[in-house]
Design a protein around this motif. Structure first.
Motif, mmCIF file in Angstrom:
data_model
loop_
_atom_site.group_PDB
_atom_site.id
_atom_site.type_symbol
_atom_site.label_atom_id
_atom_site.label_comp_id
_atom_site.label_asym_id
_atom_site.label_seq_id
_atom_site.Cartn_x
_atom_site.Cartn_y
_atom_site.Cartn_z
ATOM 1 N N UNK A 1 5.814 10.906 6.059
ATOM 2 C CA UNK A 1 6.417 10.403 7.495
ATOM 3 C C UNK A 1 7.745 9.511 7.003
ATOM 4 N N UNK A 2 8.094 9.391 5.764
ATOM 5 C CA UNK A 2 9.191 8.619 5.332
ATOM 6 C C UNK A 2 10.460 9.177 4.953
ATOM 7 N N UNK A 3 11.200 8.544 4.249
ATOM 8 C CA UNK A 3 12.425 9.077 3.771
ATOM 9 C C UNK A 3 12.348 10.311 2.765
ATOM 10 N N UNK A 4 11.103 10.105 1.817
ATOM 11 C CA UNK A 4 10.865 11.003 0.848
ATOM 12 C C UNK A 4 10.426 12.550 1.510
ATOM 13 N N UNK A 5 9.661 12.180 2.851
ATOM 14 C CA UNK A 5 9.341 13.568 3.621
ATOM 15 C C UNK A 5 10.368 14.119 4.037
ATOM 16 N N UNK A 6 11.337 13.389 4.660
ATOM 17 C CA UNK A 6 12.842 13.714 5.227
ATOM 18 C C UNK A 6 13.755 14.681 4.070
ATOM 19 N N UNK A 7 13.576 13.962 2.882
ATOM 20 C CA UNK A 7 14.190 14.694 1.657
ATOM 21 C C UNK A 7 13.491 16.104 1.533
ATOM 22 N N UNK B 1 -7.580 16.071 -23.769
ATOM 23 C CA UNK B 1 -7.385 16.502 -22.141
ATOM 24 C C UNK B 1 -6.037 15.986 -21.790
ATOM 25 N N UNK B 2 -5.382 16.860 -20.922
ATOM 26 C CA UNK B 2 -3.937 16.441 -20.561
ATOM 27 C C UNK B 2 -3.984 15.589 -19.241
ATOM 28 N N UNK B 3 -2.931 14.579 -19.264
ATOM 29 C CA UNK B 3 -3.059 13.683 -18.337
ATOM 30 C C UNK B 3 -2.050 14.132 -17.081
ATOM 31 N N UNK B 4 -2.265 13.645 -16.095
ATOM 32 C CA UNK B 4 -1.203 13.867 -14.703
ATOM 33 C C UNK B 4 -0.926 12.651 -13.937
ATOM 34 N N UNK B 5 -0.320 12.815 -13.087
ATOM 35 C CA UNK B 5 0.070 11.797 -12.058
ATOM 36 C C UNK B 5 -1.192 11.124 -11.431
ATOM 37 N N UNK B 6 -1.031 9.358 -11.306
ATOM 38 C CA UNK B 6 -2.087 8.732 -10.721
ATOM 39 C C UNK B 6 -2.369 8.872 -9.259
ATOM 40 N N UNK B 7 -1.004 8.784 -8.688
ATOM 41 C CA UNK B 7 -1.076 9.033 -7.137
ATOM 42 C C UNK B 7 -1.096 7.814 -6.549
ATOM 43 N N UNK C 1 0.821 -1.161 -0.050
ATOM 44 C CA UNK C 1 0.189 -0.002 0.192
ATOM 45 C C UNK C 1 0.804 1.466 0.056
ATOM 46 N N UNK C 2 2.210 1.335 0.362
ATOM 47 C CA UNK C 2 2.868 2.434 0.460
ATOM 48 C C UNK C 2 4.093 2.028 -0.452
ATOM 49 N N UNK C 3 4.319 3.002 -1.581
ATOM 50 C CA UNK C 3 5.213 2.864 -2.681
ATOM 51 C C UNK C 3 6.220 3.995 -2.502
ATOM 52 N N UNK C 4 7.215 3.835 -1.808
ATOM 53 C CA UNK C 4 8.168 5.060 -1.775
ATOM 54 C C UNK C 4 8.996 5.537 -2.790
ATOM 55 N N UNK C 5 9.291 4.458 -3.774
ATOM 56 C CA UNK C 5 10.085 4.850 -4.665
ATOM 57 C C UNK C 5 9.123 5.473 -5.938
ATOM 58 N N UNK C 6 7.960 5.257 -5.895
ATOM 59 C CA UNK C 6 7.008 6.079 -6.506
ATOM 60 C C UNK C 6 6.807 7.458 -6.040
ATOM 61 N N UNK C 7 6.905 7.863 -5.010
ATOM 62 C CA UNK C 7 6.619 9.121 -4.491
ATOM 63 C C UNK C 7 8.021 9.920 -4.831
#
Ligand code: BEZ
Ligand code: FE
Length: 300
Positions: free
Chosen positions: A201-207, A102-108, A73-79
């Motif tokens: 709350x993970x490494x991407x947040x700290x970055x 219509x333009x596309x954007x991230x799925x999230x 449920x949590x994909x830090x590499x996509x983040x």
């Protein structure tokens, strides 16, 4: 630190050449191209910044932490890809903006398969807290012909900035699917989008914190439109006037996707006569143009 001698430059050049040569025999030509370009750019980056051993170790620790926090449920590499703009750049390159489509954007990370179906004019909020919003539009193809029967998946965060799946109690709210009618039109009730942070709350947040960046996303409502023979579109609409349009954490905003959400004071009659018990509400129009399916030999 800079390269001090020709000898040093030669040692570094030699290594790049040797690594490039190690991929020379890759049978798949595309894989070979990808690997060799990656080696060239990676080494160029390391040499440009004169990467230290401590920094290299830090990067390894960062990737290790990203791996540890990643689950189904949590994909830090996509983040990570999202906050570097790599997700958006992949979308830009593979969904060229053409012919008014219509333009596309991230799925999230918050799309979930198996959302409940709602009828036209139904409410996808399912009790999620927030200001009601009436959303309407028509789906056409690039010749302007209305497309009936388009499956529209819609999902959004509630006014607390949370998707249903983030509550961890298994309830479904703020997501649904519906189908366009014979004229290609659709209407539904949702919530006026509000800003919320990406999971931080993970490494991407700290970055983000270490680099002085905000984890907030501009307010948005997600759409995925699918119809036989037409290219699936994953996109959002954003709220005109939102302060975060210029600093969306994942660079997902495109001007064509910014829409006017017309605010309606409490008591203003609703389009379908729904009684909102004295609540204010908003309305927005989002017309969608879908492109034809690409031919099998082309990716766009
Ligand atoms: C989102 O839209 O929900 C989202 C997109 C990218 C990263 C995190 C969240
Ligand atoms: Fe979102």
């Amino acid at each position: 630190m800079t390269v001090t001698t020709d000898r040093q430059r030669q040692v570094e050049d030699e290594l790049v050449k040797t690594v490039l040569a190690s991929f020379e025999g890759t049978p798949d030509p595309r894989l070979k191209q990808l690997m060799q370009a990656l080696v060239r750019h990676l080494h160029a980056f390391m040499r440009e910044v004169r990467l230290t051993e401590a920094e290299w170790q830090h990067a390894i620790d960062f990737l290790t932490a990203a791996g540890h926090i990643t689950t189904g449920n949590r994909q830090e590499f996509i983040l990570l890809s999202d906050v570097f703009g790599a997700s958006m750049q992949t979308i830009n390159m593979n969904h060229e903006a053409t012919a008014g489509a219509t333009e596309a954007t991230v799925v999230g990370p918050f799309f979930v398969d198996g959302s409940p179906e709602i009828p036209l004019g139904g409410d996808m909020a399912f009790g999620a807290p927030g200001e009601p919003c009436w959303i309407e539009g028509t789906v056409t193809d690039t010749d302007g012909a209305p497309v009936p029967g388009v499956r529209l998946e819609v999902w959004e965060a509630d006014k607390e900035g949370l998707y249903d799946v983030q509550y961890g109690d298994g309830h479904t709210a703020g997501r649904a699917h519906l189908y366009t009618d014979d004229q290609g039109s659709y209407t539904f009730w949702g919530l006026t989008p509000t800003p919320y942070p990406i999971p931080h709350d993970g490494p991407v947040g700290r970055l983000l914190e270490a680099t002085g960046r905000s984890p907030l996303r501009a307010s948005h409502l997600h759409f995925m439109a699918t119809a036989p023979g037409l290219r699936t579109l994953v996109t959002h609409i954003f709220v005109e006037g939102d302060q975060l349009l210029d600093c969306d954490a994942v660079f997902g905003v495109k001007e064509s996707l910014v829409k006017r959400f017309e605010r309606q004071t409490a008591g203003t009659p609703t389009p379908d006569g729904r009684d909102l018990s004295g609540q204010s509400w908003s309305r927005v129009r989002f017309d969608i143009m879908l492109r034809p399916q690409p031919s099998p030999d082309r990716s766009t």
